[in-house]
Design a protein around this motif. Structure first.
Motif, PDB file in Angstrom:
ATOM      1  N   LEU A 145      27.282  30.663 -13.126  1.00 25.62           N
ATOM      2  CA  LEU A 145      28.096  31.576 -14.355  1.00 25.62           C
ATOM      3  C   LEU A 145      29.676  31.715 -14.771  1.00 25.62           C
ATOM      4  O   LEU A 145      30.535  30.847 -13.861  1.00 25.62           O
ATOM      5  N   PRO A 146      30.351  32.362 -15.750  1.00 25.05           N
ATOM      6  CA  PRO A 146      31.506  31.770 -15.690  1.00 25.05           C
ATOM      7  C   PRO A 146      32.318  32.784 -15.039  1.00 25.05           C
ATOM      8  O   PRO A 146      32.437  33.562 -14.299  1.00 25.05           O
ATOM      9  N   SER A 147      33.869  31.857 -14.872  1.00 23.57           N
ATOM     10  CA  SER A 147      34.520  32.429 -14.319  1.00 23.57           C
ATOM     11  C   SER A 147      35.537  34.165 -14.399  1.00 23.57           C
ATOM     12  O   SER A 147      36.006  33.636 -15.080  1.00 23.57           O
ATOM     13  N   MET A 148      35.059  34.918 -13.575  1.00 23.75           N
ATOM     14  CA  MET A 148      35.748  36.080 -13.751  1.00 23.75           C
ATOM     15  C   MET A 148      36.038  36.956 -12.110  1.00 23.75           C
ATOM     16  O   MET A 148      35.156  36.507 -11.444  1.00 23.75           O
ATOM     17  N   PRO A 149      36.954  37.874 -12.205  1.00 24.90           N
ATOM     18  CA  PRO A 149      37.651  38.322 -11.260  1.00 24.90           C
ATOM     19  C   PRO A 149      35.926  38.911 -10.498  1.00 24.90           C
ATOM     20  O   PRO A 149      35.299  39.223 -11.578  1.00 24.90           O
ATOM     21  N   LEU A 150      35.673  39.365  -9.903  1.00 26.05           N
ATOM     22  CA  LEU A 150      34.696  39.673  -8.724  1.00 26.05           C
ATOM     23  C   LEU A 150      35.106  40.707  -7.730  1.00 26.05           C
ATOM     24  O   LEU A 150      35.674  40.620  -7.340  1.00 26.05           O
ATOM     25  N   LEU A 151      33.943  42.259  -8.119  1.00 19.35           N
ATOM     26  CA  LEU A 151      34.838  43.408  -6.620  1.00 19.35           C
ATOM     27  C   LEU A 151      33.013  43.492  -6.122  1.00 19.35           C
ATOM     28  O   LEU A 151      31.766  43.756  -7.043  1.00 19.35           O
ATOM     29  N   GLY A 152      33.303  43.594  -5.036  1.00 19.23           N
ATOM     30  CA  GLY A 152      32.596  44.379  -3.734  1.00 19.23           C
ATOM     31  C   GLY A 152      33.605  45.213  -3.001  1.00 19.23           C
ATOM     32  O   GLY A 152      34.559  45.347  -3.267  1.00 19.23           O
ATOM     33  N   ALA A 153      31.982  46.240  -3.178  1.00 21.81           N
ATOM     34  CA  ALA A 153      32.707  47.453  -2.166  1.00 21.81           C
ATOM     35  C   ALA A 153      32.162  48.140  -1.484  1.00 21.81           C
ATOM     36  O   ALA A 153      30.441  47.723  -1.546  1.00 21.81           O
ATOM     37  N   ASP A 154      32.887  48.990   0.199  1.00 23.03           N
ATOM     38  CA  ASP A 154      31.505  49.196   1.181  1.00 23.03           C
ATOM     39  C   ASP A 154      32.566  50.864   1.317  1.00 23.03           C
ATOM     40  O   ASP A 154      33.018  51.119   1.845  1.00 23.03           O
ATOM     41  N   THR A 155      31.027  51.767   1.347  1.00 20.13           N
ATOM     42  CA  THR A 155      31.752  52.486   2.004  1.00 20.13           C
ATOM     43  C   THR A 155      30.222  53.155   2.599  1.00 20.13           C
ATOM     44  O   THR A 155      30.065  53.375   3.478  1.00 20.13           O
ATOM     45  N   ILE A 156      31.418  53.575   3.709  1.00 22.83           N
ATOM     46  CA  ILE A 156      30.749  54.311   5.204  1.00 22.83           C
ATOM     47  C   ILE A 156      31.536  55.731   5.709  1.00 22.83           C
ATOM     48  O   ILE A 156      32.499  56.457   5.407  1.00 22.83           O
ATOM     49  N   VAL A 157      30.690  57.025   5.932  1.00 18.68           N
ATOM     50  CA  VAL A 157      30.638  58.473   7.121  1.00 18.68           C
ATOM     51  C   VAL A 157      31.160  58.018   8.400  1.00 18.68           C
ATOM     52  O   VAL A 157      30.941  57.129   9.038  1.00 18.68           O
ATOM     53  N   VAL A 158      31.970  58.307   8.720  1.00 19.67           N
ATOM     54  CA  VAL A 158      32.272  58.317  10.468  1.00 19.67           C
ATOM     55  C   VAL A 158      33.390  59.717  10.924  1.00 19.67           C
ATOM     56  O   VAL A 158      33.654  60.516  10.153  1.00 19.67           O
ATOM     57  N   PHE A 159      32.462  60.563  11.746  1.00 19.57           N
ATOM     58  CA  PHE A 159      32.167  61.566  12.187  1.00 19.57           C
ATOM     59  C   PHE A 159      32.274  61.156  14.264  1.00 19.57           C
ATOM     60  O   PHE A 159      31.581  60.328  14.894  1.00 19.57           O
ATOM     61  N   ASN A 160      33.533  62.084  14.164  1.00 20.77           N
ATOM     62  CA  ASN A 160      33.551  61.866  15.696  1.00 20.77           C
ATOM     63  C   ASN A 160      33.959  60.090  16.492  1.00 20.77           C
ATOM     64  O   ASN A 160      33.339  59.352  17.292  1.00 20.77           O
TER      65      ASN A 160
END
Length: 202
Positions: free
Chosen positions: A73-88
């Motif tokens: 694929l052509p070169s472009m910026p790439l974004l990765g993300a992660d979401t968590i919930v933290v309880f105690n």
């Protein structure tokens, strides 16, 4: 052109990026349990939640770039993300099943928790990241509405077993932080990171 790769199949992240005027091409990572998964989301023993969410986002970005190169694929910026919930201090990821979702929601009922979303952007040469922290308080939930919410199907695939942008929003008594961060992609932090790679939102 304001175009990037997104190493996520999350429709919420895609919608938020489009809201910012960013065009996205999705680079899917392997998640099938019958094959080797690209990212093992199991926390390490006693891993700090902030270290964990950063590790996940950066790993998704790194593997996303690798997959893009493998597919020529052509070169472009790439974004990765992660979401968590933290309880105690405990990490709540996506529920394994309905029983796990019920366990999480009962624990979150009437209490405050944190939602951490880390965003990582890379062009294959440098990697930049930032973590957004939001604090959410749930009202007291009764078992019948927890059961009805789980029956709706919405909790599955969501960190902490709820979606603030969906029906789960009725449980949120107070939010301190980023609404979009709780959804899975904090707009402020994301725009700042993308600007470092020449991607302009305005």
């Amino acid at each position: 052109m304001n175009e990037i790769y997104l190493a996520s199949k999350s429709p919420r992240r895609l919608e938020l990026l489009q809201q910012m005027g960013i065009a996205c091409k999705t680079v899917l990572l392997r998640e099938d349990n019958n094959r080797t998964r690209d990212v093992d989301e199991t926390p390490l023993a006693s891993e700090n939640p902030f270290i964990y969410v950063e590790r996940m986002a950066k790993m998704k970005a790194e593997i996303g770039v690798l997959r893009a190169r493998q597919r020529a694929l052509p070169s472009m910026p790439l974004l990765g993300a992660d979401t968590i919930v933290v309880f105690n201090g405990t990490i709540f990821g996506k529920p394994a099943d309905a029983a796990d979702a019920k366990r999480m929601l009962k624990l979150l009922s009437g209490t405050r928790h944190e939602v951490l979303t880390c965003v990582a952007v890379t062009d294959g040469k440098q990697m930049l990241h930032d973590t957004c922290v939001s604090r959410v308080r749930f009202r007291d939930l009764v078992e019948s509405e927890i059961d009805a919410y789980i029956a709706s199907g919405e909790p599955m695939g969501k960190a902490g077993a709820y979606a603030i942008q969906g029906l789960g929003g009725i449980f949120v008594e107070r939010l301190e932080g980023s609404y979009s961060g709780v959804m899975g992609l904090p707009l402020f932090e994301t725009s700042m990171l993308l600007s470092r790679f020449g991607i302009k939102v305005l």
